[in-house]
Write a protein that holds these residues in place. Sequence first.
Motif, short mmCIF file in Angstrom:
data_model
loop_
_atom_site.label_atom_id
_atom_site.label_comp_id
_atom_site.label_asym_id
_atom_site.label_seq_id
_atom_site.Cartn_x
_atom_site.Cartn_y
_atom_site.Cartn_z
N THR C 257 0.84 -1.20 0.00
CA THR C 257 0.00 0.00 0.00
C THR C 257 0.87 1.25 0.00
N THR C 271 -7.77 2.03 6.00
CA THR C 271 -6.38 2.00 5.55
C THR C 271 -6.36 2.05 4.02
N ASP C 272 -5.15 2.13 3.48
CA ASP C 272 -4.98 2.36 2.05
C ASP C 272 -5.43 1.18 1.18
N LYS C 273 -5.83 1.49 0.00
CA LYS C 273 -5.97 0.50 -1.06
C LYS C 273 -4.57 0.04 -1.50
#
Lengths: 337, 337, 337, 337
Positions: C257, C271-273
Amino acid sequence: MEKLKVGIIGAGRIGQVHAKSITYHIPQAEIVAISDIYVDGAKKVAEDLGIPNYYEDYHEILNNPEITAVLICSSTDTHADIAIEAAKAGKHIFCEKPVDLTIAKIKSVIDAVNEAGVKLQIGFNRRYDHNFAHIKDLANKGKIGELQTIKITSRDPEPPPISYVAVSGGIFLDMTVHDFDMARFIGGEVEEVYANAAVTVDPAIGEAGDVDTALVALKFKSGAIGVIDNCRKAVYGYDQRLEVFGKKGQASAANDTPTNVEFIDENGAVTDKPLYFFLERYMQSFTDEMTEFIDCVLNDKETKTTVYDGLEALRLGLAAKLSVKENRPVKLSEIEG
Amino acid sequence: MEKLKVGIIGAGRIGQVHAKSITYHIPQAEIVAISDIYVDGAKKVAEDLGIPNYYEDYHEILNNPEITAVLICSSTDTHADIAIEAAKAGKHIFCEKPVDLTIAKIKSVIDAVNEAGVKLQIGFNRRYDHNFAHIKDLANKGKIGELQTIKITSRDPEPPPISYVAVSGGIFLDMTVHDFDMARFIGGEVEEVYANAAVTVDPAIGEAGDVDTALVALKFKSGAIGVIDNCRKAVYGYDQRLEVFGKKGQASAANDTPTNVEFIDENGAVTDKPLYFFLERYMQSFTDEMTEFIDCVLNDKETKTTVYDGLEALRLGLAAKLSVKENRPVKLSEIEG
Amino acid sequence: MEKLKVGIIGAGRIGQVHAKSITYHIPQAEIVAISDIYVDGAKKVAEDLGIPNYYEDYHEILNNPEITAVLICSSTDTHADIAIEAAKAGKHIFCEKPVDLTIAKIKSVIDAVNEAGVKLQIGFNRRYDHNFAHIKDLANKGKIGELQTIKITSRDPEPPPISYVAVSGGIFLDMTVHDFDMARFIGGEVEEVYANAAVTVDPAIGEAGDVDTALVALKFKSGAIGVIDNCRKAVYGYDQRLEVFGKKGQASAANDTPTNVEFIDENGAVTDKPLYFFLERYMQSFTDEMTEFIDCVLNDKETKTTVYDGLEALRLGLAAKLSVKENRPVKLSEIEG
Amino acid sequence: MEKLKVGIIGAGRIGQVHAKSITYHIPQAEIVAISDIYVDGAKKVAEDLGIPNYYEDYHEILNNPEITAVLICSSTDTHADIAIEAAKAGKHIFCEKPVDLTIAKIKSVIDAVNEAGVKLQIGFNRRYDHNFAHIKDLANKGKIGELQTIKITSRDPEPPPISYVAVSGGIFLDMTVHDFDMARFIGGEVEEVYANAAVTVDPAIGEAGDVDTALVALKFKSGAIGVIDNCRKAVYGYDQRLEVFGKKGQASAANDTPTNVEFIDENGAVTDKPLYFFLERYMQSFTDEMTEFIDCVLNDKETKTTVYDGLEALRLGLAAKLSVKENRPVKLSEIEG
């Protein structure tokens, strides 16, 4: 408050789980009697939980007019016959899975239940697991979008004794059956099954005529595809995960663990293994399925997990067995239904 | 494309980091010369990276009219004097932190820079770290809401040599100074500092007159509160985390790790330790700060990390030292500014 | 230090990736020339990176005696012919995948390479990914134990243009081919393939004669079983995961990520992709595979990813296509090899 | 099996929690009577749980010779007086926290308990939380090594009513008191306290003479340092974390969540917020502390959480209040003990 009067047939491990759920967590019901062919087992549970009656013969439960609903927690081979008797006695039924290992017997149960007009709920408790139920809820709300791929991982911490393997009906009827139900719970009806299977855990399992490691590919009627992977033994414990991928997103359930503590040192960061086995991982789900059953009986609602679901899970298991035997994809329509 | 002509003063570890960043990743600049009092070091870097000139004496860089900007990567005690000379020579300046360990010297640099009208950017590279910059961005966008509590954890994998400790200015000026800058980057100006400190890593650090473990409580002018915790040694490696709590939510940055692999067996699930030290963890941030500096010079923009930020971080470090010495909270206004 | 003299054939996206890797990160090699049928593209890359020569015709590279190794980064349909010519010219070869979409052509390349005694490395860069390489390393060290189940998830953020789909050879040759190589990298040789496939992303892909969602079940010769699941589009981005289960434990790689920041508010913790696509996710692996190729040539080592690996991945793809066409498991031995 | 005969004084929220724990989960004890000044409350609990007696006046419990142990779950201002009476009546005592808000009263309780030779356990239930108890266990086993830094985060999902704030004794006696006990549980005795405090949640809390956001720095006698950060409101819910850093490693406890499901789409990956509040988060710990109390009484063991622990937590709270008032670190020795 009117309490549902319940009788429990079978005082073994799962019978005790349900007895405790009702006694401690479900004020809407009370247990009137418990029976077991090992009557001392029934007696002990009755004494520990304050159940007023215990019997050796389950017919005493079926004949008790005070009892409205029975829980069938006896050995698998007796489920269908007792269910048919219970239906004829006008009792609502909660029946542990599997109902039976033959389609004919299950259909007899369906007939008896329909004729008597009683409710029958199957103990597919994983539908009530907090993680999986949450994913189902996300799917129902349209968050995941049209489903494309459903992946189920299901591994046990230890294989059962070889003596059990020999009479279990094989991994697909004994273990994968829960995963087949989960597949249908999330993805709807299945059209075709292809199973890969191997003996990688213990050669004795192979000698007993079974496999211990399997991968089942599914085609759903919706057009989605699915895969179940099973193993009779994972050294790190009970591995129960679900991943549902759709056009709007993906929901995935990680394992539950005893704590959320991380310990980090020069060897890396260590977190817990999964909860050991089904009694630890699925304890709350047993209470939740029982709460729903009691609510359905008391308030005349449809049960969400019916004997039909038991039938379909069995047919999927039989299809998987045939797939391995003939090494080809098997249409569910090839299996009597 | 016009390229910025750059000279690098100091060919040690950080000078090489910047030299590589520019050579490999920043096409808008080219390095015209590099100098080092160990001229062989400068020669090697020049040869490896194709830099046309190398010198022993940095004045050759300052006197080269072709050079528009200089990077001061020499030893700390020379930063201020070189910066003043560079400003007088009309060079834009990127100066490694700390500018100096005395307020008076830093103020001389500020005066020189202002008089010459050149830009000076301080190498507080952590502001450019992907995690911390993302949190700053969330704060700027109002996602976190009014800030309430800012928590910074900053621990090294190994303490420096005792010989270095003795001349470092102490943990607050040498190590915490980066965290003070991070605190200001996120939370704005600080009003008061209270520091707890201990020697828990190595008694020799205490004998050298320093501490190795510290906790600094901050009161921000905004009303927010903050805490920095430091340690000169964490057995699991470089621990660099930030947690920003506000009225609308909390953003937190975990450590970066070499891989995202988890290995699970009967002992639990293991994941990676953090990236080892600052060169691994912050490598990209060195390139990003340099890219910004070069953009500021080429396009006449204000640098975001100025010598004033260096001054304030130093004042916070001095306040922390005083706090430990007198065991009381110290207002930043007590420190000359 | 002797530097390997390299020529690059093809100045498109992947050619540029390799050109930058060598220029910026691999001091042991230098690029002598680059060619492209769109000569302006070659010219631009040459100017940006300081490559002394650029050509329209790749034969100028093959005929240049100074060049020891060539990188074939042209369009897929030209790979095999150029590779054969390059082998005849005595050049060592790094060839982008796939070598060709036909077995016959690949075998001609194998013959040519063997006859000329040159090295040929295939660009299966994922073998060099930090996560997957770490899992391979855990397997090699015996940490995972005898392998039982290998699971690969591989989904793209966006499908390619329909025009590309039509000439791509289909999802199994175009996309799954990387996963087949990963399966062999981890699990060794495959014996049988069964593929489930569907069109769930875009009906136009079906109209072009391809599928966009697939599940491939594998039987390895070792007795392990495997599954690959693919989709041409995941709304959350590039999904590249690997899970390897064995008798001593399981290793699994999560996605990479952009940051390790978590933001939590009343809607949950976000949270991030994953990193967007292959250039972001696998950038380091492109450098690492090239570093290894150059090392193999300079120091006369065996390449670890050979044209034979390209052949086997192609055969697995063809087996999967046949499996879908005939809806049955296909033994790899049914495919010409 | 001999069962411990218990009486419960106070049938409010926490009294009900303990009543259910004993009824459902602790077969070694039975509840003989429950009392409440709102006798209808006591009556309802008695009926629901099958408790044979309920009273308005707790003296009926103290005077009942059948009862061996009492649980004091009444309002805080009555704890000490009832505890003294109970001790004189020869009952073992489980007393909810805080025992009292004055040191003098707690010392009277200590005297009474010592004189009567009865056991008294304080309801610091967090010591029994699965996460924190696991960290304590890691520390006891020497895994963490000599402790260096202890960090406690403790935030509520919502502030209490202003009317409650006004009589609560302030955040340090009402909320931080649990964290002071956790600090002592993990780190041992504290030598000095410094508290930063602010009103960032609701100005009405400030008008009521209290603060709603705080940071408390601790010096332990061992040489370790610690920090507690509190807030009366976190929009994402009940934030209860612990991080213990030592010379051999670090253990940290993340929050518990309702599920382990992650949903990922184009906006990122979302996981659950923490369990809502203390009844959800700490439910099991209430049962576990009660199980231990009953075991201590039945088997004449020392309780691990004594009235002395209640005294010390109070003294730390008073030290924190003084620290804020005088804006200076306060030695615990300055507070009467």
